[in-house]
Design a protein around this motif. Structure first.
Motif, short mmCIF file in Angstrom:
data_model
loop_
_atom_site.label_atom_id
_atom_site.label_comp_id
_atom_site.label_asym_id
_atom_site.label_seq_id
_atom_site.Cartn_x
_atom_site.Cartn_y
_atom_site.Cartn_z
N LEU A 41 0.82 -1.21 0.00
CA LEU A 41 0.00 0.00 0.00
C LEU A 41 0.86 1.27 0.00
CD1 LEU A 41 -2.80 -1.03 2.54
CD2 LEU A 41 -3.01 -0.78 0.06
N MET A 42 2.10 1.13 0.45
CA MET A 42 3.00 2.29 0.44
C MET A 42 3.53 2.62 -0.95
SD MET A 42 5.35 1.74 3.85
CE MET A 42 4.65 1.51 5.48
N ILE A 43 3.54 1.63 -1.85
CA ILE A 43 4.17 1.83 -3.15
C ILE A 43 3.52 2.96 -3.95
CG2 ILE A 43 4.59 0.75 -5.40
CD1 ILE A 43 5.23 -1.83 -3.93
N PRO A 44 2.16 3.01 -4.06
CA PRO A 44 1.57 4.14 -4.79
C PRO A 44 1.95 5.49 -4.20
CG PRO A 44 -0.07 2.43 -4.43
CD PRO A 44 1.12 2.05 -3.61
N LEU A 45 1.99 5.57 -2.88
CA LEU A 45 2.38 6.82 -2.23
C LEU A 45 3.85 7.14 -2.52
CD1 LEU A 45 0.63 6.13 1.19
CD2 LEU A 45 -0.09 7.82 -0.52
N ALA A 46 4.68 6.12 -2.56
CA ALA A 46 6.10 6.33 -2.89
C ALA A 46 6.25 6.86 -4.30
CB ALA A 46 6.87 5.02 -2.72
N LEU A 47 5.49 6.32 -5.22
CA LEU A 47 5.56 6.76 -6.61
C LEU A 47 5.06 8.20 -6.76
CD1 LEU A 47 4.37 3.50 -8.40
CD2 LEU A 47 6.71 4.34 -8.13
N VAL A 48 4.02 8.55 -5.99
CA VAL A 48 3.53 9.94 -6.02
C VAL A 48 4.61 10.88 -5.50
CG1 VAL A 48 1.87 11.54 -5.01
CG2 VAL A 48 1.10 9.31 -5.85
N LYS A 49 5.28 10.50 -4.41
CA LYS A 49 6.38 11.33 -3.89
C LYS A 49 7.49 11.50 -4.91
CE LYS A 49 8.04 11.02 0.24
NZ LYS A 49 8.61 10.56 1.52
N LEU A 50 7.77 10.42 -5.66
CA LEU A 50 8.84 10.47 -6.66
C LEU A 50 8.44 11.35 -7.84
CD1 LEU A 50 11.62 9.36 -7.50
CD2 LEU A 50 10.42 7.45 -8.59
N ALA A 51 7.18 11.25 -8.26
CA ALA A 51 6.74 11.98 -9.45
C ALA A 51 6.38 13.44 -9.14
CB ALA A 51 5.53 11.28 -10.07
N LEU A 52 5.90 13.70 -7.93
CA LEU A 52 5.45 15.04 -7.57
C LEU A 52 6.14 15.48 -6.29
CD1 LEU A 52 1.61 14.46 -8.16
CD2 LEU A 52 3.24 15.52 -9.74
N PRO A 53 7.41 15.87 -6.37
CA PRO A 53 8.19 16.19 -5.17
C PRO A 53 7.94 17.58 -4.61
CG PRO A 53 9.55 16.48 -7.11
CD PRO A 53 8.21 15.99 -7.61
N TRP A 54 6.66 17.99 -4.57
CA TRP A 54 6.32 19.29 -4.00
C TRP A 54 5.96 19.13 -2.54
CZ3 TRP A 54 2.83 18.90 -8.70
CH2 TRP A 54 3.54 19.23 -9.85
N LEU A 55 6.29 20.13 -1.75
CA LEU A 55 6.14 20.03 -0.30
C LEU A 55 4.73 19.68 0.15
CD1 LEU A 55 7.46 20.23 2.43
CD2 LEU A 55 7.08 22.71 2.40
N PRO A 56 3.66 20.33 -0.36
CA PRO A 56 2.31 19.95 0.09
C PRO A 56 1.98 18.50 -0.21
CG PRO A 56 2.27 22.07 -1.05
CD PRO A 56 3.62 21.49 -1.29
N VAL A 57 2.41 18.01 -1.38
CA VAL A 57 2.16 16.62 -1.75
C VAL A 57 2.94 15.68 -0.83
CG1 VAL A 57 2.39 14.88 -3.57
CG2 VAL A 57 1.68 17.21 -4.15
N ARG A 58 4.19 16.02 -0.57
CA ARG A 58 5.03 15.18 0.29
C ARG A 58 4.44 15.08 1.69
NH1 ARG A 58 10.15 13.66 -1.16
NH2 ARG A 58 10.55 13.36 1.06
N LYS A 59 3.91 16.19 2.21
CA LYS A 59 3.35 16.18 3.56
C LYS A 59 2.18 15.22 3.67
CE LYS A 59 4.73 20.70 5.37
NZ LYS A 59 4.24 22.01 5.87
N ILE A 60 1.31 15.24 2.66
CA ILE A 60 0.15 14.35 2.67
C ILE A 60 0.60 12.90 2.56
CG2 ILE A 60 -1.91 13.66 1.39
CD1 ILE A 60 -2.22 16.61 0.57
#
Length: 321
Positions: A41-60
């Motif tokens: 379940l962490m993998i999709p979140l990891a991919l989002v962090k990798l693709a969208l490395p913006w601070l608000p996205v990373r915090k979520i």
């Protein structure tokens, strides 16, 4: 050579061995399923962090990743309570802050140490972020999850690789400024065994030589944010347990001593890689902590009934931890 674990197993009758095997198998299945499901379940979140490395996205993403990791720890705490009747003697964890920043340092005795520390500090301090060996990033599923959780990966070597380690540690610590974090480092870099102790001619009776580079960078990067150093001493009165012994409920006693120490102001500024003075100060500070820890383990050993001293010889030859 026969280890303490093998000696303890040999003392068990066959009913206890069968019962232990059943409990261990069920616990192992629980660990495997929870790890695969939650870390997947962490993998999709990891991919989002990798693709969208913006601070608000990373915090979520970080909030959800930490929640999943906390759930995994809670499941581990649950099966450990079910399979065994371990006596937990934990001291020094009062007045910790779940919203604080901590630098956690510990000795390293067993593969069990990580689950012990996660249990002791669960919901007392922020999620523990471990310094990991670089090779672990390639473990399927789990390696990517650890990366997503911002665990620092280190080569634990000298030269250029060592300088890269320090830079990666600095980068990870920069991220930790944004959210309450507990950074933990096993300063010995590997589990204690008597063979390793003898090979490196450690000046300590119960510890390997500490490696201070990662801690120094964490102090220089996050020093002003840290609320305290948590100096942890792990002690297993019946000898360092194996992971299978934990799974089968055969870890009888665990002692954890936590000292909450102030952050030395003189260690929070400077460049460890380039400042010889800072390197000397950090090394001296860690050496003092290690001398105190060595003495504490001696005290605990002497005061604990039926303590197994892994450095002595018995009928089977020299045992290893």
């Amino acid at each position: 050579m026969v280890t303490h674990s093998q000696t303890r197993t040999a003392r068990l009758g066959w009913p206890a061995r069968v019962t232990g095997a059943i409990k261990g198998s069920l616990a192992a299945v629980t660990v495997a399923l929870s790890t695969v499901i939650l870390f997947s379940l962490m993998i999709p979140l990891a991919l989002v962090k990798l693709a969208l490395p913006w601070l608000p996205v990373r915090k979520i993403c970080d909030r959800w990743l930490n929640n999943l990791a906390t759930t995994w720890i809670a499941i581990n705490n649950g099966w450990m309570a079910l399979v065994g009747r371990t006596h937990w003697d934990v001291r020094g964890t009062d007045n910790l802050n779940l919203q604080g920043w901590y630098l956690v340092i510990s000795n390293h005795r067993s593969w069990v140490d990580i689950l012990v520390l996660q249990k002791v500090f669960s919901r007392r301090v922020p999620l523990l972020k471990f310094f990991l060996k670089r090779e672990l990033i390639y473990v399927p599923v789990i390696g990517l999850a650890w990366w997503a959780l911002d665990f620092p990966f280190m080569h634990r070597k000298g030269g250029a690789a060592g300088r890269d380690d320090l830079e990666r540690t600095r980068q990870a610590c920069e991220k930790f400024k944004r959210v309450p974090t507990s950074v933990i480092n096993f300063l010995e870099g590997t589990r204690f065994t008597q063979d390793k102790h003898d090979a490196q001619k450690s000046p300590y009776r119960n510890l390997l030589k500490p490696k201070v580079g990662g801690v120094a960078v964490a102090l220089a990067t996050l020093g002003a944010r840290f609320d305290a150093v948590l100096d942890v001493t792990l002690f297993y009165p019946d000898g360092s347990p194996t992971f299978w012994e934990l799974l089968t409920g055969r870890v009888a006693r665990v002692r954890v001593e936590v000292r909450q120490l102030p952050i030395p102001a003189e260690l929070t500024e400077g460049d460890y890689a380039r400042d010889a003075g800072m390197r000397a100060r950090v090394q001296a500070w860690v050496n003092t902590l290690w001398q105190d820890k060595d003495g504490l383990i001696d005290t605990l050993s002497a005061a604990t009934p039926n303590h197994v001293n892994p450095t002595v010889r018995n009928l089977f030859g020299r045992n290893r931890r």
